[in-house]
Design an enzyme around this catalytic site. Sequence first.
Site, PDB file in Angstrom:
ATOM      1  N   ASP A  72       0.822  -1.211   0.000  1.00  0.00           N
ATOM      2  CA  ASP A  72       0.000   0.000   0.000  1.00  0.00           C
ATOM      3  C   ASP A  72       0.856   1.261   0.000  1.00  0.00           C
ATOM      4  OD1 ASP A  72      -2.335  -1.403  -0.098  1.00  0.00           O
ATOM      5  OD2 ASP A  72      -2.757  -1.297   2.044  1.00  0.00           O
ATOM      6  N   GLY A  73       2.042   1.196   0.617  1.00  0.00           N
ATOM      7  CA  GLY A  73       2.930   2.349   0.616  1.00  0.00           C
ATOM      8  C   GLY A  73       3.351   2.737  -0.794  1.00  0.00           C
ATOM      9  N   ASN A 146      -3.866   8.800   2.388  1.00  0.00           N
ATOM     10  CA  ASN A 146      -4.339   8.197   3.637  1.00  0.00           C
ATOM     11  C   ASN A 146      -4.619   9.238   4.716  1.00  0.00           C
ATOM     12  OD1 ASN A 146      -4.547   5.495   3.079  1.00  0.00           O
ATOM     13  ND2 ASN A 146      -2.684   4.876   4.139  1.00  0.00           N
ATOM     14  N   ARG A 174      -4.185  18.731  24.583  1.00  0.00           N
ATOM     15  CA  ARG A 174      -2.817  18.267  24.780  1.00  0.00           C
ATOM     16  C   ARG A 174      -2.833  16.758  24.562  1.00  0.00           C
ATOM     17  NH1 ARG A 174       1.029  21.303  26.498  1.00  0.00           N
ATOM     18  NH2 ARG A 174       2.230  19.577  27.363  1.00  0.00           N
ATOM     19  N   ASP A 176      -0.604  13.346  22.066  1.00  0.00           N
ATOM     20  CA  ASP A 176       0.540  12.985  21.239  1.00  0.00           C
ATOM     21  C   ASP A 176       0.374  13.464  19.803  1.00  0.00           C
ATOM     22  OD1 ASP A 176       1.757  11.826  23.349  1.00  0.00           O
ATOM     23  OD2 ASP A 176       1.658   9.761  22.615  1.00  0.00           O
ATOM     24  N   THR A 187      -8.692   2.760   7.328  1.00  0.00           N
ATOM     25  CA  THR A 187      -8.300   1.383   7.666  1.00  0.00           C
ATOM     26  C   THR A 187      -6.797   1.285   7.924  1.00  0.00           C
ATOM     27  OG1 THR A 187      -8.153   0.914   5.282  1.00  0.00           O
ATOM     28  CG2 THR A 187     -10.199   0.298   6.411  1.00  0.00           C
ATOM     29  N   ALA A 188      -6.130   2.418   8.054  1.00  0.00           N
ATOM     30  CA  ALA A 188      -4.681   2.428   8.278  1.00  0.00           C
ATOM     31  C   ALA A 188      -4.366   2.947   9.679  1.00  0.00           C
ATOM     32  CB  ALA A 188      -4.002   3.260   7.182  1.00  0.00           C
ATOM     33  N   ALA A 190      -5.256   5.589  11.327  1.00  0.00           N
ATOM     34  CA  ALA A 190      -6.412   6.077  12.091  1.00  0.00           C
ATOM     35  C   ALA A 190      -7.138   4.931  12.786  1.00  0.00           C
ATOM     36  CB  ALA A 190      -7.371   6.833  11.167  1.00  0.00           C
TER      37      ALA A 190
END
Length: 294
Positions: A72-73, A146, A174, A176, A187-188, A190
Amino acid sequence: MEQFRNIGIIGRLDSVTVVETLRKLHAYLIDRNYQVILEENTSTMLPGHGLQVASSKLLGEICDLVIVVGGDGSMLGAARNLAKSKVPILGVNRGRLGFLTDIRPDELEDRLTEVLNGKYIEESRFLLDANVRRNGQSLGFGTALNDVVLHPGRSTRMIGFDLYIEGEFVYSQRSDGLIVSTPTGSTAYALSAGGPIMHPKLDAIVLVPMYPHTLSSRPIVVDGSSEIKIVVGAVGSNFPHVGCDGQTDISCAPGDTIYITRRPFKVRLIHPTSHNFYAACREKLGWASEIAAS
């Protein structure tokens, strides 16, 4: 259905299995008298190929179809380069999950024959543009199929930021960071952060907080045409980064503003007629295929 004659090929680099599939794909297309153009970096994996070579962006101008061999990348990178040209893209999976590259190597010839004979499904996916600005001047720009992710980089400190949607203040947080995802990206990364799965046909964006310092913060789904603005806290923040599909990275500083909007050009994806989004979810995410007999 379109007639495909000039076919571009892009392959993931440094992979023995990709080279095997590239050779098989090359032989299949040449035997059937298709005009094959190799992406310039991909061409280095097939010495002595004797084919025309072009940059990935030029492929979009001279090809009727581009086939991507990899994970996929690889598809994400090709999609960003080819979206403006509107050339359809077909993916052969030589990665792990393969939500975007959905043809298995063992079914390559059968599925490719169907596609080249006009039997396929086409869909459009939108992308996001991210623009980081400092004191009114553009600092960096990126595009994502994505997701656009505000993250701390190598630091372990939380990021303070304000979120605005369509000019309206949403919250100060606040955490990360924040994942701003398309339906394609749902579907990645997230999904790993607790976001919802969205059907690819939805015209929507989901914002998923990353480890927020509160118990009440939840993902928010907004209209796909929304302008999203993130203002990095001027006090008590570190120097976060903005990543696009995990392949582009822009460094930020306290007080910088990130604008995220939908890109005007969509990606055209080609799938075999057997493609089904829910079947892909069952296979890739380990969903049960049927209720066990009682």
